[in-house]
Design a protein around this motif. Structure first.
Motif, short mmCIF file in Angstrom:
data_model
loop_
_atom_site.label_atom_id
_atom_site.label_comp_id
_atom_site.label_asym_id
_atom_site.label_seq_id
_atom_site.Cartn_x
_atom_site.Cartn_y
_atom_site.Cartn_z
N ASP A 157 -3.51 1.67 -17.78
CA ASP A 157 -4.16 0.35 -17.77
C ASP A 157 -3.19 -0.78 -17.49
O ASP A 157 -3.60 -1.93 -17.26
CB ASP A 157 -4.89 0.11 -19.09
CG ASP A 157 -3.97 0.16 -20.30
OD1 ASP A 157 -2.82 0.65 -20.15
OD2 ASP A 157 -4.38 -0.31 -21.38
N GLN A 158 -1.88 -0.48 -17.48
CA GLN A 158 -0.86 -1.50 -17.17
C GLN A 158 -0.37 -1.39 -15.72
O GLN A 158 0.40 -2.22 -15.26
CB GLN A 158 0.35 -1.34 -18.09
CG GLN A 158 0.04 -1.32 -19.57
CD GLN A 158 1.21 -0.82 -20.38
OE1 GLN A 158 2.38 -0.99 -20.00
NE2 GLN A 158 0.93 -0.17 -21.51
N VAL A 160 -0.55 -1.15 -11.57
CA VAL A 160 -1.25 -1.57 -10.36
C VAL A 160 -0.66 -0.79 -9.19
O VAL A 160 0.54 -0.84 -8.95
CB VAL A 160 -1.08 -3.09 -10.11
CG1 VAL A 160 -1.77 -3.50 -8.81
CG2 VAL A 160 -1.63 -3.89 -11.29
N GLN A 198 -0.90 -9.02 -11.74
CA GLN A 198 -2.09 -8.31 -12.20
C GLN A 198 -1.79 -7.36 -13.35
O GLN A 198 -2.66 -7.07 -14.18
CB GLN A 198 -2.72 -7.50 -11.05
CG GLN A 198 -2.81 -8.21 -9.72
CD GLN A 198 -3.52 -9.54 -9.78
OE1 GLN A 198 -4.61 -9.63 -10.36
NE2 GLN A 198 -2.93 -10.58 -9.21
N GLY A 199 -0.57 -6.83 -13.39
CA GLY A 199 -0.22 -5.84 -14.40
C GLY A 199 1.26 -5.81 -14.68
O GLY A 199 2.04 -6.55 -14.07
N GLU A 200 1.67 -4.94 -15.59
CA GLU A 200 3.07 -4.88 -16.01
C GLU A 200 3.90 -3.90 -15.20
O GLU A 200 5.14 -4.01 -15.17
CB GLU A 200 3.14 -4.48 -17.50
CG GLU A 200 2.42 -5.45 -18.42
CD GLU A 200 2.38 -4.93 -19.86
OE1 GLU A 200 3.25 -4.11 -20.21
OE2 GLU A 200 1.49 -5.34 -20.62
N LYS A 201 3.23 -2.94 -14.57
CA LYS A 201 3.94 -1.90 -13.84
C LYS A 201 3.31 -1.68 -12.47
O LYS A 201 2.13 -2.00 -12.27
CB LYS A 201 3.91 -0.57 -14.61
CG LYS A 201 4.42 -0.63 -16.04
CD LYS A 201 4.20 0.71 -16.74
CE LYS A 201 4.54 0.62 -18.22
NZ LYS A 201 5.99 0.41 -18.42
#
Length: 395
Positions: A157-158, A160, A198-201
């Protein structure tokens, strides 16, 4: 002593991969076919150029021929436009009046053109065996399994996904379905910046070198921020902790041409040509990029040489057909342009598009026979186009 005359044969069954390497089987997801349903002109036919000209003239505005920069000169001479993969796909989309789009490139490029053109247009690849080893290093099944690994590690969920243009339609569709975008070697930095918003990874597919070079060289991340996911190892060869700590999850893929350049190549050319400028593509290994003077996409390389002063010296780390064409083009301006590696290295799959295949294609179309059409199924096209449109929307 063992009696070899009576020894029983080993009960060993060849694996699908072994059969594929032996040429006895085909992988429908990577090998795009190796036979044309018709007779090709002989490569030694002295009338090939004239036959191509006549067939193209007969087709008129019904055909639009795209030529990738890595194509041979014998093919490029018949291209209506030349460029890198994404530029050509966009050029195709801008010609809705053309009934046939003949893409002198490789399979993933023709897929992208089919995604971006209308249903009334037919995209044709002169030789269906013109694939891309890098694109084939990531299959839909492998990437789905990777996502399962990320899910089990509690990080999906992290993440992209960002996929390089040099990927199959299946991978582009996966990217679109999971909220990601496509990038080219020209806009990779902007695509990564968007993804980190959008995300962390980021899961970067399928070229590890472009992902690593963009993250470290252009964005200031460290090599420690990057981990390499190997689809041929359990869990990608990574622990859940490594996945949780990483910012860039790089797919273990590479370009067979750009991957061959080495630091030794750079050192050798500097010793042989004092004052040489080393200019390489970002698909090269990280240590090669670090040792070069300039780094950029195919279009960047062309523009850099156009702007270079007369008398300057350049060693170029990209496909040989393009380097040789640029060397001939700028010889009159006293610009010395050499191939970075001493070993001759063309893109073997790109070179499968030759003049006999192009003549066969154009003559077949001129006779009203549609051959070697590339079609992406509607579901795949829907999500792949979504990922491409996200890239087009990047500022």
């Amino acid at each position: 002593m063992r009696d070899v005359t009576t020894a029983q044969p080993l009960d060993v069954q060849p694996t699908p991969l072994a059969l594929l390497l032996l040429g006895r089987e085909a992988d429908p997801r990577s090998e795009r076919g190796v036979e044309c349903p018709g007779d090709l002109p002989s490569p030694s036919d002295p009338d090939l150029v004239e036959r191509a000209r006549v067939a193209k003239e007969k087709l008129g505005d019904k055909v639009f021929v795209l030529g990738h920069h890595y194509q041979r000169d014998e093919v490029i001479q018949f291209a209506d436009v030349t460029g890198d993969s994404f530029k050509l796909a966009r050029d195709a989309a801008a010609r809705p009046e053309a009934e046939y789009i003949v893409f002198c490139g490789v399979h993933f490029m023709a897929e992208s053109a089919d995604i971006l053109t209308t249903d009334a247009q037919a995209v044709v690849l002169p030789d269906l065996a013109a694939g891309c080893s890098m694109a084939d290093m990531a299959t839909a099944e492998q990437v789905a399994e990777c996502w399962d690994v990320l899910t089990e590690a509690g990080v999906a969920d992290q993440v992209v996904p960002v996929s390089y243009m040099n990927s199959s339609a299946d991978i582009k569709a996966f990217t679109g379905k999971h909220g990601g975008t496509i990038c080219t070697s020209s806009n990779a930095k902007r695509a990564l910046e968007w993804a980190f918003e959008q995300g962390e990874k980021i899961l970067f597919l399928p070229d590890q070198h472009l992902g690593r070079n963009t993250a470290v060289r252009d964005m200031g991340l460290s090599l420690e921020d990057c981990v390499l996911y190997n689809p041929h190892k359990p869990n990608g060869g990574l622990t859940a902790e490594q996945l949780r700590d990483a910012k860039m999850i790089l797919w273990r893929g590479h370009c067979s041409v750009h991957g061959r350049f080495s630091v030794e190549s750079v050192e050798d050319v500097r010793a042989r040509i004092p004052g040489v400028n080393v200019l390489v593509h970002p698909e090269c290994k990280h240590e090669v990029v670090a040792a070069a003077d300039y780094v950029g996409s195919t279009e960047y390389i062309i523009k850099a040489l156009e702007a270079a002063p007369a008398g300057s010296k350049w060693a170029i780390g990209t496909e040989l057909n393009l380097v040789r064409r640029l060397a001939n083009r700028f010889a009159a301006e006293d610009k010395e342009i050499v191939f970075l590696d001493k070993t001759v290295c063309f893109c073997s799959t790109m070179n499968r598009i030759d003049l006999p295949h192009l003549v066969w294609t154009l003559e077949s179309l001129a006779e009203g026979k549609l051959v070697n059409r590339i079609e992406v199924d509607p579901e795949t096209e829907k999500y792949a186009k979504l990922a491409l449109e996200r890239m087009l929307a990047l500022p």
